[in-house]
Enzyme design. Structure first.
Site, mmCIF file in Angstrom:
data_model
loop_
_atom_site.group_PDB
_atom_site.id
_atom_site.type_symbol
_atom_site.label_atom_id
_atom_site.label_comp_id
_atom_site.label_asym_id
_atom_site.label_seq_id
_atom_site.Cartn_x
_atom_site.Cartn_y
_atom_site.Cartn_z
ATOM 1 N N GLU A 1 -3.229 -0.431 6.344
ATOM 2 C CA GLU A 1 -3.596 -0.282 8.099
ATOM 3 C C GLU A 1 -1.962 0.293 8.617
ATOM 4 O O GLU A 1 -2.235 1.356 9.321
ATOM 5 C CB GLU A 1 -3.991 -1.834 8.291
ATOM 6 C CG GLU A 1 -3.970 -1.889 9.971
ATOM 7 C CD GLU A 1 -4.145 -3.299 10.421
ATOM 8 O OE1 GLU A 1 -4.573 -3.330 11.624
ATOM 9 O OE2 GLU A 1 -3.640 -4.336 9.747
ATOM 10 N N HIS A 2 -1.082 -0.099 7.997
ATOM 11 C CA HIS A 2 0.189 0.107 8.696
ATOM 12 C C HIS A 2 0.967 0.512 7.466
ATOM 13 O O HIS A 2 1.017 -0.112 6.772
ATOM 14 C CB HIS A 2 0.978 -0.987 9.432
ATOM 15 C CG HIS A 2 0.228 -1.748 10.498
ATOM 16 N ND1 HIS A 2 -0.554 -2.709 10.502
ATOM 17 C CD2 HIS A 2 0.035 -1.220 11.736
ATOM 18 C CE1 HIS A 2 -0.961 -3.148 11.535
ATOM 19 N NE2 HIS A 2 -0.738 -2.058 12.411
#
Length: 407
Positions: free
Chosen positions: A328-329
């Site tokens: 996600e990040h």
């Protein structure tokens, strides 16, 4: 924090562990969610009021389910000394400017024979924005879901969020919603809120699309109503992967890993590095930080379950692992982060350099923090203006254009 020398077997085991966090693997909750959805579909407002009393402890009825202007005014008074309004206004400028660059426009291509082909871009009419309550109430999530819808030109943005036992909504949530431009806010949460938005009730209108994060019940409800309405995605627990070499600052890396690990016990925090020395220093820093932080019990469990420091032989191997995990990040803290970034295929959001911390992107910089999780960055993108529009093909032929085809 455990340090693992990565090989094919350990990589497979880690990927398998991470995928267990996906909402697709929570079948045990499905029947409960489906029961709520069917009940709301059948009994509408009556079911919503009952579930709100049962799950949130709040007595809500048709007269008070909608947030009033007086309640919004009260929320401003409650937060006025915190500086929150000023921060929200500053963040809104960045978020709006970023998303305005994503706008798409209709286009038409006419030819000399009189034929016209084109594409008509139309904003969705009604969008439902779900906002969690309690400890998961983040004003930033309100901004990230409402602003791209406003920029896209959505006619009506309907927000739902669970009330406290006193029947009131988190004041920070109300202020953020008002500043971002929500048209109406309803006091309802959980799977019952998703059902209301998908099917409509006496109080809450049916929408065309539902966006916004939530717990496992909300995620499964969104999955179940897809088809009645559109949805943004089925979000899983938060995750961060830091790709670093020997040039990285171990204290900064540790802090950013913990910024996601503290979200909940199923959050994932992974460091992939070519440097054994960095790995050891980051592990030491994490141990020191955890003992000082208020959410240390959550941190300990998330790190124990889904925290890894992975040692790789070279940066290319690290890039391959990052692409396999599709976090996600993704933070890149290497000697030449921009060059490394060009080799990344799969990530929700990419942060370059040691001063581009993950919380900066989540709350203030401007790009959307509603991101694909659990490996879905291989085929999904961040929430954007594109999620709130639809495209219609345009075909117009003249008699002169049609005749040669007809023959």
């Amino acid at each position: 924090m455990r340090i693992i020398e990565l090989d094919e077997e350990s990589k497979k085991n880690i990927l398998d562990d991470l995928l267990k966090r996906s909402p697709n693997n929570y079948g045990e909750f499905t029947d409960r969610v489906n029961s709520i959805l069917e009940d709301v579909k059948s009994r509408r407002d009556e079911a919503i009021f009952e579930y709100t009393k049962k799950f949130d402890g709040a007595s809500i009825n048709a007269n008070c389910i909608k947030v009033t202007k007086e309640e919004i005014d009260e929320a401003y008074k409650l937060v006025e000394k915190t500086g929150l309004v000023e921060v929200i206004k500053k963040a809104l400028v960045n978020i709006r400017q970023y998303h305005e660059k994503q706008r798409q426009y209709s286009w038409f291509d006419s030819k000399s024979d009189g034929s016209i082909l084109g594409q008509k871009v139309t904003a969705l009419e009604k969008v439902g924005v779900y906002v969690p309550g309690g400890k998961a109430a983040y004003p930033s999530s309100v901004l990230m879901n409402i602003v791209p819808a406003k920029v896209a030109g959505v006619d009506q943005i309907i927000m739902t969020t669970p009330p406290g036992k006193d029947g009131k909504v988190n004041p920070g949530t109300l202020v953020a919603a008002n500043e971002a431009g929500a048209d109406v806010i309803y006091k309802v949460g959980g799977a019952q809120a998703i059902a209301a938005l998908a099917y409509g009730t006496e109080s809450i209108p049916k929408v065309d699309k539902i966006v916004g994060p939530g717990n496992i019940y909300v995620a499964l409800a969104k999955k179940a109503v897809y088809g009645y309405v559109s949805i943004d995605s089925i979000a899983g627990p938060s995750e961060i992967l830091v790709l670093a070499d020997e040039t990285a600052n171990p204290r900064f890396v540790a802090a950013d890993l913990l910024s996601q690990a503290e979200h909940d016990e199923m959050a994932s925090a992974i460091l992939v590095t070519t440097s054994k020395e960095l790995a050891e220093k980051v592990s030491e820093q994490i141990d020191l930080f955890v003992e000082e932080l208020s959410r240390k019990e959550i941190l300990k469990k998330s790190i124990e379950n889904y925290g890894y420091i992975l040692l790789v032989d070279n940066l290319d191997e690290g890039i391959a692992v990052a692409n396999d995990i599709a976090s996600e990040h993704l933070e890149i803290v290497t000697k030449d982060p921009f060059n490394t970034m060009t080799k990344i295929r799969n990530a929700g959001a990419i942060f370059l350099g040691e001063y581009s911390s993950e919380p900066l992107g989540d709350y203030f910089a401007g790009p959307n923090h509603v991101l694909p999780t659990n490996g879905t960055a291989k085929f999904f993108s961040a929430l954007s203006v594109d999620d709130f529009i639809k495209k219609s093909s345009i075909i117009s032929y003249s008699k002169e254009a049609l005749e040669p085809i007809h023959k």
